[in-house]
Write a protein that holds these residues in place. Sequence first.
Motif, PDB file in Angstrom:
ATOM      1  N   GLY A   1      48.900  45.543  55.925  1.00 38.67           N
ATOM      2  CA  GLY A   1      50.250  45.223  56.387  1.00 38.67           C
ATOM      3  C   GLY A   1      51.236  46.370  56.300  1.00 38.67           C
ATOM      4  N   LEU A   2      50.747  47.618  56.331  1.00 36.38           N
ATOM      5  CA  LEU A   2      51.610  48.772  56.079  1.00 36.38           C
ATOM      6  C   LEU A   2      51.895  49.609  57.320  1.00 36.38           C
ATOM      7  CD1 LEU A   2      49.976  49.990  52.737  1.00 36.38           C
ATOM      8  CD2 LEU A   2      51.916  48.441  53.037  1.00 36.38           C
ATOM      9  N   GLU A   3      51.322  49.253  58.468  1.00 34.56           N
ATOM     10  CA  GLU A   3      51.439  50.131  59.630  1.00 34.56           C
ATOM     11  C   GLU A   3      52.887  50.308  60.069  1.00 34.56           C
ATOM     12  OE1 GLU A   3      49.777  50.725  64.192  1.00 34.56           O
ATOM     13  OE2 GLU A   3      49.080  49.005  62.996  1.00 34.56           O
ATOM     14  N   GLU A   4      53.650  49.249  60.128  1.00 37.57           N
ATOM     15  CA  GLU A   4      55.045  49.359  60.587  1.00 37.57           C
ATOM     16  C   GLU A   4      55.849  50.288  59.686  1.00 37.57           C
ATOM     17  OE1 GLU A   4      58.991  46.559  61.460  1.00 37.57           O
ATOM     18  OE2 GLU A   4      57.059  45.612  61.007  1.00 37.57           O
ATOM     19  N   ALA A   5      55.690  50.127  58.372  1.00 34.59           N
ATOM     20  CA  ALA A   5      56.414  50.987  57.431  1.00 34.59           C
ATOM     21  C   ALA A   5      55.982  52.441  57.581  1.00 34.59           C
ATOM     22  CB  ALA A   5      56.196  50.508  55.998  1.00 34.59           C
ATOM     23  N   LEU A   6      54.699  52.678  57.794  1.00 31.80           N
ATOM     24  CA  LEU A   6      54.199  54.044  57.930  1.00 31.80           C
ATOM     25  C   LEU A   6      54.709  54.707  59.206  1.00 31.80           C
ATOM     26  CD1 LEU A   6      50.533  53.503  56.743  1.00 31.80           C
ATOM     27  CD2 LEU A   6      52.271  54.863  55.573  1.00 31.80           C
ATOM     28  N   ARG A   7      54.737  53.970  60.295  1.00 35.74           N
ATOM     29  CA  ARG A   7      55.170  54.551  61.570  1.00 35.74           C
ATOM     30  C   ARG A   7      56.609  55.054  61.508  1.00 35.74           C
ATOM     31  NH1 ARG A   7      52.304  53.979  66.480  1.00 35.74           N
ATOM     32  NH2 ARG A   7      50.422  52.676  66.391  1.00 35.74           N
ATOM     33  N   ARG A   8      57.427  54.479  60.647  1.00 39.24           N
ATOM     34  CA  ARG A   8      58.810  54.958  60.523  1.00 39.24           C
ATOM     35  C   ARG A   8      58.872  56.380  59.984  1.00 39.24           C
ATOM     36  NH1 ARG A   8      59.886  49.424  58.970  1.00 39.24           N
ATOM     37  NH2 ARG A   8      59.722  49.923  56.741  1.00 39.24           N
TER      38      ARG A   8
ATOM     39  N   THR B   1      57.016  59.594  35.881  1.00 39.93           N
ATOM     40  CA  THR B   1      57.750  59.213  37.080  1.00 39.93           C
ATOM     41  C   THR B   1      56.943  59.665  38.294  1.00 39.93           C
ATOM     42  OG1 THR B   1      59.013  61.283  37.050  1.00 39.93           O
ATOM     43  CG2 THR B   1      60.006  59.370  35.959  1.00 39.93           C
ATOM     44  N   ILE B   2      57.102  58.942  39.367  1.00 37.76           N
ATOM     45  CA  ILE B   2      56.421  59.282  40.607  1.00 37.76           C
ATOM     46  C   ILE B   2      57.384  60.125  41.439  1.00 37.76           C
ATOM     47  CG2 ILE B   2      55.311  58.419  42.671  1.00 37.76           C
ATOM     48  CD1 ILE B   2      53.773  57.770  40.155  1.00 37.76           C
ATOM     49  N   GLU B   3      57.096  61.402  41.533  1.00 41.60           N
ATOM     50  CA  GLU B   3      57.968  62.326  42.253  1.00 41.60           C
ATOM     51  C   GLU B   3      57.461  62.520  43.686  1.00 41.60           C
ATOM     52  OE1 GLU B   3      60.662  63.437  41.006  1.00 41.60           O
ATOM     53  OE2 GLU B   3      60.391  63.034  38.858  1.00 41.60           O
ATOM     54  N   PRO B   4      58.397  62.762  44.636  1.00 39.73           N
ATOM     55  CA  PRO B   4      57.991  63.026  46.022  1.00 39.73           C
ATOM     56  C   PRO B   4      57.441  64.431  46.172  1.00 39.73           C
ATOM     57  CG  PRO B   4      60.384  63.165  45.822  1.00 39.73           C
ATOM     58  CD  PRO B   4      59.864  62.735  44.477  1.00 39.73           C
ATOM     59  N   VAL B   5      56.146  64.603  45.980  1.00 40.07           N
ATOM     60  CA  VAL B   5      55.528  65.926  45.988  1.00 40.07           C
ATOM     61  C   VAL B   5      54.520  66.030  47.118  1.00 40.07           C
ATOM     62  CG1 VAL B   5      55.841  66.233  43.510  1.00 40.07           C
ATOM     63  CG2 VAL B   5      53.743  65.176  44.361  1.00 40.07           C
ATOM     64  N   GLY B   6      54.026  67.252  47.325  1.00 38.33           N
ATOM     65  CA  GLY B   6      52.971  67.482  48.294  1.00 38.33           C
ATOM     66  C   GLY B   6      53.507  67.953  49.623  1.00 38.33           C
ATOM     67  N   SER B   7      52.628  67.927  50.607  1.00 39.99           N
ATOM     68  CA  SER B   7      53.003  68.348  51.957  1.00 39.99           C
ATOM     69  C   SER B   7      52.399  67.352  52.929  1.00 39.99           C
ATOM     70  CB  SER B   7      52.528  69.777  52.205  1.00 39.99           C
ATOM     71  OG  SER B   7      51.129  69.877  52.023  1.00 39.99           O
TER      72      SER B   7
ATOM     73  N   TYR C   1      51.937  70.851  61.908  1.00 39.28           N
ATOM     74  CA  TYR C   1      52.276  69.642  62.661  1.00 39.28           C
ATOM     75  C   TYR C   1      53.566  69.051  62.117  1.00 39.28           C
ATOM     76  CZ  TYR C   1      49.481  67.890  58.689  1.00 39.28           C
ATOM     77  OH  TYR C   1      48.945  67.668  57.437  1.00 39.28           O
ATOM     78  N   PRO C   2      54.244  68.212  62.907  1.00 32.79           N
ATOM     79  CA  PRO C   2      55.485  67.569  62.451  1.00 32.79           C
ATOM     80  C   PRO C   2      55.193  66.427  61.486  1.00 32.79           C
ATOM     81  CG  PRO C   2      54.919  66.800  64.638  1.00 32.79           C
ATOM     82  CD  PRO C   2      53.909  67.866  64.287  1.00 32.79           C
ATOM     83  N   VAL C   3      56.106  66.196  60.562  1.00 27.78           N
ATOM     84  CA  VAL C   3      56.014  65.068  59.629  1.00 27.78           C
ATOM     85  C   VAL C   3      57.406  64.446  59.482  1.00 27.78           C
ATOM     86  CG1 VAL C   3      54.016  65.939  58.339  1.00 27.78           C
ATOM     87  CG2 VAL C   3      56.317  66.623  57.643  1.00 27.78           C
TER      88      VAL C   3
ATOM     89  N   ASP D   1      55.751  60.450  51.777  1.00 27.36           N
ATOM     90  CA  ASP D   1      56.126  59.248  52.519  1.00 27.36           C
ATOM     91  C   ASP D   1      55.017  58.211  52.470  1.00 27.36           C
ATOM     92  OD1 ASP D   1      58.627  60.268  53.249  1.00 27.36           O
ATOM     93  OD2 ASP D   1      57.838  61.214  55.055  1.00 27.36           O
ATOM     94  N   LEU D   2      53.772  58.632  52.659  1.00 29.53           N
ATOM     95  CA  LEU D   2      52.643  57.701  52.530  1.00 29.53           C
ATOM     96  C   LEU D   2      52.601  57.117  51.129  1.00 29.53           C
ATOM     97  CD1 LEU D   2      49.946  56.358  53.266  1.00 29.53           C
ATOM     98  CD2 LEU D   2      48.808  58.548  52.802  1.00 29.53           C
TER      99      LEU D   2
END
Length: 406
Positions: A64-71, A42-48, A229-231, A114-115
């Motif tokens: 085509g991923l910039e809009e999704a990333l900026r959120r 499974t792909i778990e939300p890990v890391g920092s 930094y903020p994330v 998130d990335l």
Amino acid sequence: MAQSRSDADRLFIAGAGIGGLTTALALSRRARPVTVFEQAATIEPVGSGLQLSPNAMHVLRGLGLEEALRRHAVAPRAVRVMSARTGNAIAEIPLGEHAEQRYGAPYLVIHRADLHSVLLNAARASAGITLRLGTRLRDASQNAGAVKVELEQAATDGGAAHVDHGSGAGLIGADGVWSTVRRRVMNLRQAVFSGRTAYRAVIPAEDVPQHWRDVTGLWLGANAHVVHYPVSGGRQFNLVALVSEDWREERWSAPADREALLARFADWPAACRDLLARPPSWLKWALCGMDPGTDWVDGRVALMGDAAHAMLPFAAQGAGMSIEDGEALARAIDRIPDVPRALRSYQAERQNRAEKVLRLARANDRVYHMRGPMALARDAVMRGLPAGRLLARLDWLYGWRPPAAG
């Protein structure tokens, strides 16, 4: 049974991390069938946190991923460089709108999970990408016409694992620092421990003083430095403390001793110690790297990202170089029909640049961790340079973008 044209053209990618998924997406947009296999079930939300500088954002924008990333991301206003000796600011390097205007793409900071989620969702939505989780590479071989892989699929019911075989045009090792493709298929030396350890934590941004929530903070000290930094769209705050130390544990990532970490920074300025004291727990990673000059390609097999050029994080370019690699690799395969030649072209384009960044990270290791008169001289130079000049010194890095199609 004769192999279909689609199967003959198929590329296998070992590893569904940032580099592997970027490569798969770049290939699929060029109508190349791809199978990505990942050992994790499974792909778990890990890391920092990690930093996506404009060079990486040009690739992600093209996918085509910039809009999704900026959120999920934050565009920090500046890098605020601080002295761990005095607690005072040394310099402030402009980012935000200044960097976007200078390089044509934003400088973002984002949580790794998130990335990864944005990349994974795009891969799952692509008809040209087959994603196989819980699958590890047992072995691979090649001949003049194809590469053959032996894959082990973990059983979901606790039974025996299923082993199958596949054949395609090439195999890409995007399987990280401890790459199976690098070690088993290409018989190359693995990355080695650098003598540096990264301690990482993520906390709610509301727990952090307001003046740190729109910048990247960089504290320079003797044999250690701190980055924060903020994330997560500004909702969370990423903290990283990087120190020189021996690693005496059997694992290469582990829970950290919070009190021992705080003791390591006991003589640092109160403002930095206050930030480090806020996380209730920390994780730590042994930082590993590779020396320049290793071959990345053997016939129909190629390495990319950390599997090819694992580097210290002192240039904040580990993810960026993997993302650049993925675009360049897909472009070479699209341009050159012969896969071994295409892979050689990819290495020829990428190796000098990646190794220049690797050397930059090593140089920053020395500069960030200076002490005594050398640290005083470093701080004086940084104070004396105009803020824009400090950023301009990295134009060669941040100003990169993929060649225009045509």
